[in-house]
Design an enzyme around this catalytic site. Sequence first.
Site, PDB file in Angstrom:
ATOM      1  N   THR A 533       0.704  -1.180  -0.054  1.00 45.36           N
ATOM      2  CA  THR A 533       0.390   0.101   0.317  1.00 45.36           C
ATOM      3  C   THR A 533       1.022   1.030   0.267  1.00 45.36           C
ATOM      4  OG1 THR A 533      -2.213  -0.764   1.038  1.00 45.36           O
ATOM      5  CG2 THR A 533      -1.479   1.491   0.906  1.00 45.36           C
ATOM      6  N   PHE A 535       1.050   4.606   1.207  1.00 42.46           N
ATOM      7  CA  PHE A 535       0.720   5.628   1.272  1.00 42.46           C
ATOM      8  C   PHE A 535       1.788   7.219   1.562  1.00 42.46           C
ATOM      9  CE2 PHE A 535      -0.200   2.372   4.259  1.00 42.46           C
ATOM     10  CZ  PHE A 535      -1.347   1.966   4.755  1.00 42.46           C
TER      11      PHE A 535
END
Length: 641
Positions: A533, A535
């Site tokens: 992911t 961020f």
Amino acid sequence: MIVVLAKDISPHDAEMVRLYLKDRGFTVRDQAFGDAALLGAAGKGQMDIRELSLLPGVERVAATSKPYELASRETRSEDSIVSIGPVKIGGARISVIAGPCAVESREQIAETAAMVRESGAVMLRGGAYKPRTSPYAFQGLGMKGLEYMKAAAELYNMPIVTEVVSPELAEKMKELTDMFQIGARNMQNFELLKKVGSLGKPVLLKRGPSATIEEWLLSAEYLLASGTRDVVLCERGIRTFETYTRNTLDISAIPVVKALSHLPVIVDPSHAVGIRDKVAPAALAAIAAGADGLTIEVHPNPDAALSDGPQSLYPAQFESLMRDIEALSPVVGKELLRTPNIDVSASAGRASAVVSEKIAFSGESGAFAEQALIRAFGEEAARLQTDSFNAVFDAVLDGSAAFGVIPLENSLVGSVHENYDLLIRYPDIAISGEIKLRIVHCLIANKDATLDSIKIVRSHPQGFAQCRDFLAGHPDWQLETWSNTASAVMSIAQEAGKDAILSVAAIASESAAKAWCLKTLKTGVETDPRNYTRFVIIARRQGDGVRIPPSMGQQTPDKASLVFSVKDEPGSLYRCLKILSEEGINLSKLESRPILGQPWNYMFYVDVSIPESGDVFEKALAKFKAQAGNFNFLGRYRASL
Ligand code: PEP
Ligand code: MN
């Protein structure tokens, strides 16, 4: 059992501790170890260690089945993080120390410092006193060398680590070095260990060429028992029957020591293999095996080096290795920590000023966003937990948080659209950094639950989406949506007393399971292990700029995010993107989102790389702005590999 007493304990309090132990059937012995005050207690007495550690003046109690007590993981279950000024070793980071084998001149050490720092080394190494096998080999420049090294370190804001070879020298060197190195040959020089430990400075303890892991940990015990709290272990190869390499790098020692001890472990691939072109593979293997960092010999001109030239990397080789380490680190759940943007000489005050500001994230303890936050800001960063992404933006806007950490996209399931929309709704907020986190999902439940008892699974929709294949194998499970993965775990912990709880599980991180003291039924339930992911760190705009997280301040931004709309006519998007193409600017992501209240009209997000050469990007940006509608520059930052 060892009881560590506070340095300033009063004679009365010390006596109370002795009486407490004697009353409970222990024989007590005072152990003077340098400046440290220790009590050794032996016997089969009965007592509650927690009560003992609460007595006034007791700093730490170590009671273990191992001969090394203070170094043992039995006395401290969490990983220790060692601070050397603003630099940290241990935890979720990879810290790389680099420099020449020996300091050879003022210029050589300064030149090396500049180069290794530019590539991302956080500390400078170099020997001023060299323990050489041959008495005729270069022995080092002594105190002069240390002075040159200190000067270079100050110029480039890097703490230094240098080898100390005798107790007398330790005293002389202590003002100039930030960390002492105990060399492999001196690992069992117990008088040296006691002296260096008593000085209270961080120590890098090399493993002796023929030392067992237990002997190595007992040497660490000497340092800890003598007063220092900050010991980093360094595996540097051991002597075996193999002669091709200088030593044999004991890769298996890394996971073994990490299980036995809470101390950070780094690896010195240079002295382990002794051959330049074998250093990088050994370094990468060490990171893959769980090392917290590396110490690597780099020389501006290895062919002319006065010692260990054949194993010293050329600066370009070091730069390329650092990029590989950066790419590998997320696979083992870590981040390469590059030089923090902090003045070493003023480190204490400035560093704490930064960490005392809050960083906002959405979720409970153990949320993936919290892990990303720790990567970017460190374990001590003050955190502001919120219950929505919206609240993270609000906190950054109203100043209750200095930065926020939000997910933007996942490699398996795509964008987090809500956050793309929020970036438009909050024009005063910009992106100032990026962190890519490897996401390993676990099925987490109450300690008495089994895979067969589960009927309900709770998680965030992203968690379900990333574990689609695993969930498809359990079609009877009912899925319950929660606002974030960690709050799903928290709900199980909070309902612990209820019978029905054995049928409930959550999909979230291992850290969330630990934070809420629950059991992991299955690890790695995501559909593909290459699950990352991205961020971003957001901050409030200040004029044209934005604050950069301290750990990222030294890096030249190489990525930018823009958002814009185009006219509803043929070729309008093409004309914008053509500008990027003509200026040689690479587009790494294009995303469209509907505009609120304008059906079938879209805002486009693009991520582009910023070319190194001068004003190419600024020129392209000016042309782009003129062509696009509703242009907003979301931020310029360093891409996370
Ligand atoms: C060094 O790091 O400079 C060194 C001499 O290493 P070791 O003690 O591991 O041989
Ligand atoms: Mn060397």
